[in-house]
Design an enzyme around this catalytic site. Structure first.
Site, PDB file in Angstrom:
ATOM      1  N   CYS A  32      -5.465  -9.178  -1.244  1.00 31.15           N
ATOM      2  CA  CYS A  32      -6.394  -9.176  -0.106  1.00 31.15           C
ATOM      3  C   CYS A  32      -6.118 -10.378   0.803  1.00 31.15           C
ATOM      4  O   CYS A  32      -6.185 -10.277   2.032  1.00 31.15           O
ATOM      5  CB  CYS A  32      -7.839  -9.207  -0.588  1.00 31.15           C
ATOM      6  SG  CYS A  32      -8.484  -7.617  -1.151  1.00 31.15           S
ATOM      7  N   ASP A  67       8.513  -8.706  -3.177  1.00 25.92           N
ATOM      8  CA  ASP A  67       7.948  -9.300  -4.387  1.00 25.92           C
ATOM      9  C   ASP A  67       8.465 -10.738  -4.517  1.00 25.92           C
ATOM     10  O   ASP A  67       9.645 -11.018  -4.293  1.00 25.92           O
ATOM     11  CB  ASP A  67       8.330  -8.473  -5.622  1.00 25.92           C
ATOM     12  CG  ASP A  67       7.473  -8.813  -6.823  1.00 25.92           C
ATOM     13  OD1 ASP A  67       6.664  -7.951  -7.232  1.00 25.92           O
ATOM     14  OD2 ASP A  67       7.592  -9.939  -7.357  1.00 25.92           O
ATOM     15  N   HIS A 102      -9.177  -2.839  -0.567  1.00 24.48           N
ATOM     16  CA  HIS A 102      -9.087  -3.236  -1.973  1.00 24.48           C
ATOM     17  C   HIS A 102      -9.529  -2.106  -2.885  1.00 24.48           C
ATOM     18  O   HIS A 102     -10.675  -1.645  -2.808  1.00 24.48           O
ATOM     19  CB  HIS A 102      -9.947  -4.475  -2.257  1.00 24.48           C
ATOM     20  CG  HIS A 102      -9.854  -4.914  -3.685  1.00 24.48           C
ATOM     21  ND1 HIS A 102      -8.895  -5.794  -4.127  1.00 24.48           N
ATOM     22  CD2 HIS A 102     -10.565  -4.551  -4.782  1.00 24.48           C
ATOM     23  CE1 HIS A 102      -9.022  -5.965  -5.431  1.00 24.48           C
ATOM     24  NE2 HIS A 102     -10.031  -5.210  -5.854  1.00 24.48           N
ATOM     25  N   GLY A 106       0.909  -4.021 -18.214  1.00 20.54           N
ATOM     26  CA  GLY A 106       1.616  -5.032 -17.438  1.00 20.54           C
ATOM     27  C   GLY A 106       1.056  -5.314 -16.059  1.00 20.54           C
ATOM     28  O   GLY A 106       1.640  -6.085 -15.302  1.00 20.54           O
ATOM     29  N   THR A 127      -0.848  -7.183 -13.420  1.00 22.47           N
ATOM     30  CA  THR A 127      -1.337  -8.558 -13.328  1.00 22.47           C
ATOM     31  C   THR A 127      -2.146  -8.801 -12.058  1.00 22.47           C
ATOM     32  O   THR A 127      -2.926  -9.750 -12.001  1.00 22.47           O
ATOM     33  CB  THR A 127      -0.170  -9.568 -13.379  1.00 22.47           C
ATOM     34  OG1 THR A 127       0.727  -9.302 -12.307  1.00 22.47           O
ATOM     35  CG2 THR A 127       0.577  -9.482 -14.706  1.00 22.47           C
ATOM     36  N   HIS A 142      -5.076  -5.153  -7.435  1.00 22.00           N
ATOM     37  CA  HIS A 142      -5.175  -4.544  -6.105  1.00 22.00           C
ATOM     38  C   HIS A 142      -4.030  -3.542  -6.086  1.00 22.00           C
ATOM     39  O   HIS A 142      -2.871  -3.932  -6.313  1.00 22.00           O
ATOM     40  CB  HIS A 142      -5.012  -5.626  -5.026  1.00 22.00           C
ATOM     41  CG  HIS A 142      -5.079  -5.145  -3.605  1.00 22.00           C
ATOM     42  ND1 HIS A 142      -5.915  -5.728  -2.666  1.00 22.00           N
ATOM     43  CD2 HIS A 142      -4.400  -4.178  -2.951  1.00 22.00           C
ATOM     44  CE1 HIS A 142      -5.740  -5.122  -1.490  1.00 22.00           C
ATOM     45  NE2 HIS A 142      -4.815  -4.179  -1.650  1.00 22.00           N
ATOM     46  N   HIS A 186      -0.925  -1.308  -5.934  1.00 23.32           N
ATOM     47  CA  HIS A 186       0.375  -1.574  -5.314  1.00 23.32           C
ATOM     48  C   HIS A 186       1.449  -0.727  -5.952  1.00 23.32           C
ATOM     49  O   HIS A 186       1.454  -0.507  -7.156  1.00 23.32           O
ATOM     50  CB  HIS A 186       0.759  -3.063  -5.411  1.00 23.32           C
ATOM     51  CG  HIS A 186       0.742  -3.616  -6.802  1.00 23.32           C
ATOM     52  ND1 HIS A 186      -0.417  -4.032  -7.414  1.00 23.32           N
ATOM     53  CD2 HIS A 186       1.734  -3.833  -7.704  1.00 23.32           C
ATOM     54  CE1 HIS A 186      -0.140  -4.491  -8.633  1.00 23.32           C
ATOM     55  NE2 HIS A 186       1.174  -4.362  -8.842  1.00 23.32           N
TER      56      HIS A 186
HETATM   57  P1  AMP Z   1       1.947  -6.050 -11.477  1.00 19.57           P
HETATM   58  O1  AMP Z   1       2.416  -6.840 -12.675  1.00 19.57           O
HETATM   59  O2  AMP Z   1       2.347  -4.601 -11.490  1.00 19.57           O
HETATM   60  O3  AMP Z   1       0.463  -6.243 -11.230  1.00 19.57           O
HETATM   61  O4  AMP Z   1       2.737  -6.635 -10.237  1.00 19.57           O
HETATM   62  C1  AMP Z   1       2.324  -7.744  -9.520  1.00 19.57           C
HETATM   63  C2  AMP Z   1       3.538  -8.227  -8.760  1.00 19.57           C
HETATM   64  O5  AMP Z   1       3.086  -9.057  -7.728  1.00 19.57           O
HETATM   65  C3  AMP Z   1       4.531  -9.030  -9.611  1.00 19.57           C
HETATM   66  O6  AMP Z   1       5.806  -8.392  -9.585  1.00 19.57           O
HETATM   67  C4  AMP Z   1       4.558 -10.397  -8.927  1.00 19.57           C
HETATM   68  O7  AMP Z   1       5.842 -10.984  -8.907  1.00 19.57           O
HETATM   69  C5  AMP Z   1       4.049 -10.057  -7.531  1.00 19.57           C
HETATM   70  N1  AMP Z   1       3.359 -11.132  -6.810  1.00 19.57           N
HETATM   71  C6  AMP Z   1       2.338 -11.893  -7.275  1.00 19.57           C
HETATM   72  N2  AMP Z   1       1.938 -12.757  -6.320  1.00 19.57           N
HETATM   73  C7  AMP Z   1       2.735 -12.532  -5.240  1.00 19.57           C
HETATM   74  C8  AMP Z   1       2.812 -13.096  -3.925  1.00 19.57           C
HETATM   75  N3  AMP Z   1       1.991 -14.104  -3.537  1.00 19.57           N
HETATM   76  N4  AMP Z   1       3.748 -12.614  -3.073  1.00 19.57           N
HETATM   77  C9  AMP Z   1       4.581 -11.626  -3.465  1.00 19.57           C
HETATM   78  N5  AMP Z   1       4.546 -11.042  -4.675  1.00 19.57           N
HETATM   79  C10 AMP Z   1       3.646 -11.491  -5.550  1.00 19.57           C
HETATM   80 ZN    ZN Z   2      -7.515  -6.976  -3.091  1.00 15.00          ZN
END
Ligand code: AMP
Ligand code: ZN
Length: 114
Positions: free
Chosen positions: A8, A31, A47, A92, A94, A97, A99
């Site tokens: 967000c 990423d 969101h 997995g 993390t 939101h 994506h």
């Molecule tokens: P997931 O584990 O499927 O929730 O993927 C979250 C992804 O977000 C991971 O691959 C992280 O490397 C990526 N990520 C987290 N913070 C950022 C950020 N500030 N800018 C770009 N990617 C991010």
């Molecule tokens: Zn969000």
């Protein structure tokens, strides 16, 4: 906008990201920790905690996100790509939101399904 949601904050411009495409309801950015030659995240501006929740709440936005994923792979020079939606902490996820991980340049299906 959800409090303390990193994506967000990217949508809102509070956290920098390498944005490579935008549409009415989505944005796409690289990423921060790429796992493939192309590793782009496509997210809805609104969101929702995961892709299924987005599909239930806003099916047209979920469809736009899927269409954008192909457009981004194409923009990056790939017709073929993988989409990954980690859903739930035990799978997995993390960032809670919704994506899509758009992965291209390596066949990640070999990692999971071969
Ligand atoms: P997931 O584990 O499927 O929730 O993927 C979250 C992804 O977000 C991971 O691959 C992280 O490397 C990526 N990520 C987290 N913070 C950022 C950020 N500030 N800018 C770009 N990617 C991010
Ligand atoms: Zn969000």
């Amino acid at each position: 906008m959800a409090a303390d949601c990193v994506f967000c904050k990217i949508v809102d411009g509070q956290i920098p990201a390498e944005v490579i495409a935008e549409s009415e309801h989505t944005i796409a950015f690289r990423d921060i920790s790429p796992k493939a030659p192309v590793h782009v995240l496509v997210i809805p501006r609104e969101h929702e905690p995961d892709i299924a929740s987005l599909a239930e709440a806003s099916p047209l936005v979920a469809a736009e996100l899927l269409a954008q994923s192909r457009a981004i792979a194409s923009q990056e020079g790939y017709e073929d790509y993988n989409l990954v939606f980690n859903t739930g902490a035990n799978a997995g996820q993390t960032v809670f939101h919704a994506h899509a991980h758009v992965l291209a340049g390596v066949d990640v299906s070999k990692l999971f399904l071969a």
